[in-house]
Design a protein around this motif. Structure first.
Motif, PDB file in Angstrom:
ATOM      1  N   ILE A   3       0.848  -1.192   0.000  1.00  0.00           N
ATOM      2  CA  ILE A   3       0.000   0.000   0.000  1.00  0.00           C
ATOM      3  C   ILE A   3       0.886   1.245   0.000  1.00  0.00           C
ATOM      4  O   ILE A   3       1.875   1.320   0.741  1.00  0.00           O
ATOM      5  N   LEU A   4       0.522   2.205  -0.828  1.00  0.00           N
ATOM      6  CA  LEU A   4       1.190   3.506  -0.832  1.00  0.00           C
ATOM      7  C   LEU A   4       0.256   4.538  -0.216  1.00  0.00           C
ATOM      8  O   LEU A   4      -0.868   4.734  -0.686  1.00  0.00           O
ATOM      9  N   ILE A   5       0.715   5.169   0.868  1.00  0.00           N
ATOM     10  CA  ILE A   5      -0.023   6.280   1.483  1.00  0.00           C
ATOM     11  C   ILE A   5       0.621   7.570   0.984  1.00  0.00           C
ATOM     12  O   ILE A   5       1.808   7.818   1.215  1.00  0.00           O
ATOM     13  N   PHE A   6      -0.166   8.378   0.273  1.00  0.00           N
ATOM     14  CA  PHE A   6       0.347   9.607  -0.322  1.00  0.00           C
ATOM     15  C   PHE A   6      -0.335  10.789   0.364  1.00  0.00           C
ATOM     16  O   PHE A   6      -1.527  11.029   0.168  1.00  0.00           O
ATOM     17  N   ALA A   7       0.402  11.498   1.205  1.00  0.00           N
ATOM     18  CA  ALA A   7      -0.144  12.620   1.980  1.00  0.00           C
ATOM     19  C   ALA A   7       0.208  13.930   1.281  1.00  0.00           C
ATOM     20  O   ALA A   7       1.389  14.235   1.075  1.00  0.00           O
ATOM     21  N   VAL A   8      -0.808  14.701   0.930  1.00  0.00           N
ATOM     22  CA  VAL A   8      -0.614  15.934   0.165  1.00  0.00           C
ATOM     23  C   VAL A   8      -0.744  17.135   1.097  1.00  0.00           C
ATOM     24  O   VAL A   8      -1.838  17.451   1.577  1.00  0.00           O
ATOM     25  N   PHE A   9       0.363  17.809   1.352  1.00  0.00           N
ATOM     26  CA  PHE A   9       0.378  18.982   2.225  1.00  0.00           C
ATOM     27  C   PHE A   9       0.406  20.248   1.365  1.00  0.00           C
ATOM     28  O   PHE A   9       1.424  20.911   1.222  1.00  0.00           O
ATOM     29  N   ILE A  64      -4.301  11.257   0.934  1.00  0.00           N
ATOM     30  CA  ILE A  64      -4.837  12.078   2.028  1.00  0.00           C
ATOM     31  C   ILE A  64      -4.595  13.535   1.692  1.00  0.00           C
ATOM     32  O   ILE A  64      -3.448  13.958   1.486  1.00  0.00           O
ATOM     33  N   PHE A  65      -5.664  14.309   1.640  1.00  0.00           N
ATOM     34  CA  PHE A  65      -5.565  15.731   1.336  1.00  0.00           C
ATOM     35  C   PHE A  65      -5.566  16.513   2.654  1.00  0.00           C
ATOM     36  O   PHE A  65      -6.619  16.773   3.233  1.00  0.00           O
ATOM     37  N   LEU A  66      -4.384  16.869   3.113  1.00  0.00           N
ATOM     38  CA  LEU A  66      -4.214  17.554   4.402  1.00  0.00           C
ATOM     39  C   LEU A  66      -4.140  19.058   4.173  1.00  0.00           C
ATOM     40  O   LEU A  66      -3.130  19.711   4.449  1.00  0.00           O
ATOM     41  N   GLY A  67      -5.215  19.609   3.661  1.00  0.00           N
ATOM     42  CA  GLY A  67      -5.254  21.030   3.329  1.00  0.00           C
ATOM     43  C   GLY A  67      -6.250  21.260   2.225  1.00  0.00           C
ATOM     44  O   GLY A  67      -7.430  20.915   2.351  1.00  0.00           O
TER      45      GLY A  67
END
Length: 515
Positions: free
Chosen positions: A433-439, A471-474
């Motif tokens: 699994i790739l977790i891609f967190a977008v800041f 994950i869209f953190l913003g």
């Protein structure tokens, strides 16, 4: 000393100046401290606070209050809590996350909690709530600072925010009049334009401000915008008499009107500190906020007052309103020693976490969360600025502690080279699994929205053959361009929002008794 009728011209005009106050410089730079003490001696009405921890700010505000002939009104931008400007305090979810909660009473609870912490460090004026409607997804500066995209949603939450603050006697501020939500530039850098007619503004942008006035908001902040329907002779709204007349006459507002910070480039490009201060007060502002050079501003203001009766008359009326606000904040007749209320910081953590969790929006195309114990995963964070590294590191540290699987983490930005990207891809080849967190979010002086194209390009290169969680953190407006097994929107990059995602990915929500 609390009756402007008995003041000198200097005392009258000085009360309308609220300079910036850097906590760090106050304690480390003797020359800067002397400058601040001189401003207090000259009679400024208050300060806008930046930086420092809660103990330092409390000590600083107390010491300056004890010197001031008239109690000072300390202000700060604490839209989502003290950490917006200080190094401590409870970090609450951003306004857009509050707007995602189905119950607007959430904003009441959060505002009340923020106000208690604000008050505990000697600040009695929170420059919030944001009344801007984020109707333009490409807006580079408002974005998640707004409660949402409709007048109704924003108005409902604005009213609750104001009501919550009133329970603690902390003043509020509706900003950024007449509305910064439908702009394509950042007023910290240049002058944004809003080309709508007055009728259009009254049907949309102005509705949250009207609701704020009806709810008893203490002040309105005028933004640095070019709005032909409200501006005189190509002037920014903050320098335009037409804007202030409209707020007073058409909207019947009797409270304080304050400019947005006068040290922003949209103002400093066209005015020096003295002229910007004088011009906004002549236009109708009660408070000139944070001129770039406060000493230059107050010197020019005092000199001009000797021969400009219109300026003195304006500032006399403004001083009366400032004194009324100080009375409403319980600063007059006598500044009271602060109570020891540090327990509130602990009490608010659970509230912040619950609100952040309820704000999560999750789209699941493949049921891969919670992440199973036997599944290896990799985490990649796309960073907008270098300072995002701390937040991203915090997120992945919590995630690795909550999910004790084999995992690898990496941080990338638009500057990543092809060779570095290839090395990362090789390093995560065994991850399922790739977790891609977008800041990416609206940031003063760096509110770019085109970064998402680079983030998507990096994601596509790393995600081939893997299940993915984005994950869209913003900024929440780019989800549709990502093809992912799971998408999560937090509407904030605050600590409780990070923790909420960790809870969701690890399946620990029942253990923490969140719901």
């Amino acid at each position: 000393m609390s009756n402007p009728m008995n003041w000198t011209k200097q005392q009258i005009v000085a009360q309308c100046l609220f300079p910036k106050l850097s906590t760090e410089d106050f304690f480390t730079n003797p020359d800067y401290k002397r400058e601040i003490l001189r401003l207090v001696e000259l009679g400024v009405g208050g300060f806008c606070i930046f930086g420092g921890d809660t103990v330092q700010v409390e000590q600083m505000t107390n010491s300056l209050q004890n010197m001031a002939p008239v109690p000072l009104l300390f202000a700060g931008d604490f839209e989502f809590g003290l950490p917006m400007r200080l190094s401590e305090g409870t970090e609450f979810p951003h306004a857009m996350a509050l707007g995602q909660n189905s119950d607007s009473d959430t904003s009441f609870k959060i505002s009340s909690a923020i106000s208690k912490e604000v008050k505990s460090v000697g600040v009695k004026w929170n420059l919030a709530p944001v009344c801007d409607i984020n109707s333009n997804p490409s807006n580079p500066i408002i974005n998640i600072r707004s409660f949402g995209e409709t007048p109704e949603l924003v108005s409902d939450n604005v009213v609750k925010f104001i009501e919550g603050s009133k329970t603690v006697n902390v003043l509020t501020c509706a900003k950024h009049f007449p509305g910064h939500g439908d702009t394509l530039s950042d007023s910290h850098i240049e002058l944004p334009a809003v080309s709508k007619t007055l009728e259009d503004l009254e049907k949309f942008e102005l509705l949250p401000f009207k609701a704020a006035i009806e709810a008893g908001v203490d002040s309105i902040m005028v933004g640095h915008l070019y709005v032909p329907a409200m501006s005189n002779n190509l002037l920014p709204t903050s320098l335009s008499p037409k804007v202030y007349s409209y707020i007073r006459d058409a909207m019947k507002f009797k409270g304080l009107i304050v400019t947005d910070a006068l040290d922003m480039k949209s103002i400093t490009k066209i005015r020096n500190s003295s002229d910007a201060t004088i011009d906004c007060l002549l236009a109708g502002a009660d408070i000139a906020l944070m001129p770039e050079n406060a000493i230059e501003a107050i010197a020019g203001l005092i000199e001009r007052a000797e021969n400009d009766e219109k300026l003195v008359e304006n500032c006399y009326e403004s001083s009366k309103r400032i004194i009324t606000a100080k009375r409403n904040a319980k600063l007059i007749p006598l500044f009271a020693t602060l109570e020891n209320t540090k327990q509130i910081f602990t009490d608010h953590l659970n509230l912040a976490l619950n609100v952040a969790y309820k704000a999560l929006q999750i789209k699941i195309d493949k049921p891969i969360i919670p992440i199973a114990d036997d599944v290896n995963f990799a985490g990649i964070a796309f960073l907008q600025q270098d300072k995002d590294l701390r937040t991203a590191t915090r997120f992945f540290t919590m995630l690795s502690q909550a999910i004790e699987n084999d995992c690898d983490f990496a941080f990338v930005s638009e500057a990543i080279t092809d060779s570095d990207l290839s090395a990362i891809k090789d390093g995560i080849k065994d991850a399922k699994i790739l977790i891609f967190a977008v800041f990416i979010k609206a940031v003063a002086y760096d509110g770019r929205t085109d970064l998402i194209t680079k983030a998507k390009e990096i994601f596509d290169k790393l995600s081939a053959g893997k299940d993915t969680i984005v994950i869209f953190l913003g900024n929440p407006y780019f989800g549709e361009i990502f093809d992912s097994s799971v998408k999560i929107w937090t509407y904030s990059d605050s600590f409780p929002s990070l923790a909420s995602v960790v809870i969701e990915l690890s399946g620990r929500k029942e253990a923490l008794k969140l719901l």
